[in-house]
Design an enzyme around this catalytic site. Structure first.
Site, PDB file in Angstrom:
ATOM      1  N   TYR A  53       0.835  -1.192   0.000  1.00 14.02           N
ATOM      2  CA  TYR A  53       0.000   0.000   0.000  1.00 14.02           C
ATOM      3  C   TYR A  53       0.873   1.246   0.000  1.00 14.02           C
ATOM      4  CZ  TYR A  53      -4.166   2.796   0.884  1.00 14.02           C
ATOM      5  OH  TYR A  53      -5.195   3.701   0.779  1.00 14.02           O
ATOM      6  N   VAL A 154     -16.986  -0.574  -3.293  1.00  6.40           N
ATOM      7  CA  VAL A 154     -17.094   0.769  -3.862  1.00  6.40           C
ATOM      8  C   VAL A 154     -18.086   0.763  -5.015  1.00  6.40           C
ATOM      9  CG1 VAL A 154     -15.875   2.579  -5.130  1.00  6.40           C
ATOM     10  CG2 VAL A 154     -14.808   1.539  -3.138  1.00  6.40           C
TER      11      VAL A 154
END
Length: 330
Positions: A53, A154
């Protein structure tokens, strides 16, 4: 008290995380103790465990970035909150824990009604979906938007928010078995990805220009989204599920004025004013509490099964989120 902690990172996320006991420190002035009721496992959490990340906390660290809980105790001088109120956990800092100490100042108080499991997921995915629809193109009711990974968290929120705003969505999934769930949320068109995606998308829009393309996959999938857009359209990438760089033909840039943008919620948090953040989260919290905005949940786990929970979240072809319930069912 338990927390899910990791002291190193590695390619298999469930191998690096474990539940360990701890004792909460005494509360300092201005602090509160939060009993964590629910916390999701997001793709960004898994990438943090593997070290991939964009923002990695120092080790050792507690997993998780979002969740919600209930005020269990107040430190000296705290008079703006009361025991029993439900609040969002501060983003970052570890949410996979049974209890968390946090500053009282800045905590977002949640409505007293609404499913705690749904409210636990409002910090990352719903604002991402909302901002993807508002920050990159001027859209009006009736306009078309295309997105891939439409069966993701999402993607599901984006379908619901777009419908509430009067926008029409073309939703791209990787397999036909994922299509019905997207239709059930209100997706106008659902297509299985493939080489002729752009043609099928334009046909579905019946000649109307598709102004915004949303890409969570990268690689050649970005090109297929770009090909579906009308002149001057915008592709916004917010993820790399393919683990490959975004690919777009120069012809899209040169001859059709298509642009490629990126979106990272962490940067938006840093740049948005407190008033703008409060507006976005207020709208989302109200919709979730009212039951007009939700995400599918595949399974819930206790912290004592953190390895199983992370493995389930990392598995392919899920049909909903994996949530931790650190203090039992809610």
């Amino acid at each position: 008290m338990l927390k899910a902690q990791y002291s190193h990172r590695g390619p298999v996320p469930q191998d690096v995380i474990e539940a360990v006991p701890f004792e909460a420190p005494p509360l300092l002035p201005g602090q509160v103790l939060i009993e964590v009721l629910a916390a999701p496992i997001n793709p960004s959490d898994l990438l943090t465990l593997t070290g991939e990340y964009g923002l990695l906390p120092p080790l050792p660290a507690v997993g998780g970035n979002e969740g919600m809980g209930r005020i269990a105790a107040l430190g000296p001088g705290v008079d703006s909150l009361r025991v029993g109120q439900r609040v969002l956990l501060p983003i970052g800092g570890g949410s996979w824990t049974s209890h968390r100490v946090a500053p009282a100042q800045g905590l977002v108080v949640l409505p007293g009604e609404g499913d705690p499991k749904q409210l636990a997921m409002i910090t990352i995915n719903p604002p991402t979906a909302s901002l993807l629809l508002s920050e990159f193109a001027v859209l009006h009711p009736g306009d078309w938007v295309i997105q891939n990974a439409a069966n993701s968290a999402v993607g599901g929120y984006l379908v619901q928010i777009a419908r509430q705003r009067g926008l029409r969505t073309i939703n791209v999934v990787r397999r036909e078995s994922a299509a019905e769930a997207v239709r059930a949320l209100g997706g106008d068109v659902v297509l299985v990805d493939g080489d002729d995606l752009a043609r099928r998308a334009r046909e579905a829009a019946q000649g109307a220009p598709i102004r915004l393309g949303i890409d969570a996959v990268g690689g050649t999938a970005t090109q297929r989204i770009a090909e579906a857009l009308g002149e001057g359209g915008v592709v916004v990438n917010y993820g790399a599920m393919s683990r490959e760089p975004c690919q777009i033909s120069p012809a899209a840039f040169v001859f059709r004025d298509v642009s490629l943008r990126g979106f990272w919620l962490s940067r938006w948090f840093q740049q948005a004013s407190p008033q703008r953040r409060a507006q976005v989260f207020g709208e989302i919290a109200h919709a979730v509490a009212a039951g007009t905005l939700s995400a599918r949940i595949q399974a819930t786990f206790g912290l004592d099964r953190i390895k199983d929970a992370v493995a389930a979240a990392a598995a392919g072809e899920r049909d909903g989120k994996i949530l931790l319930l650190p203090n039992g069912p809610v």
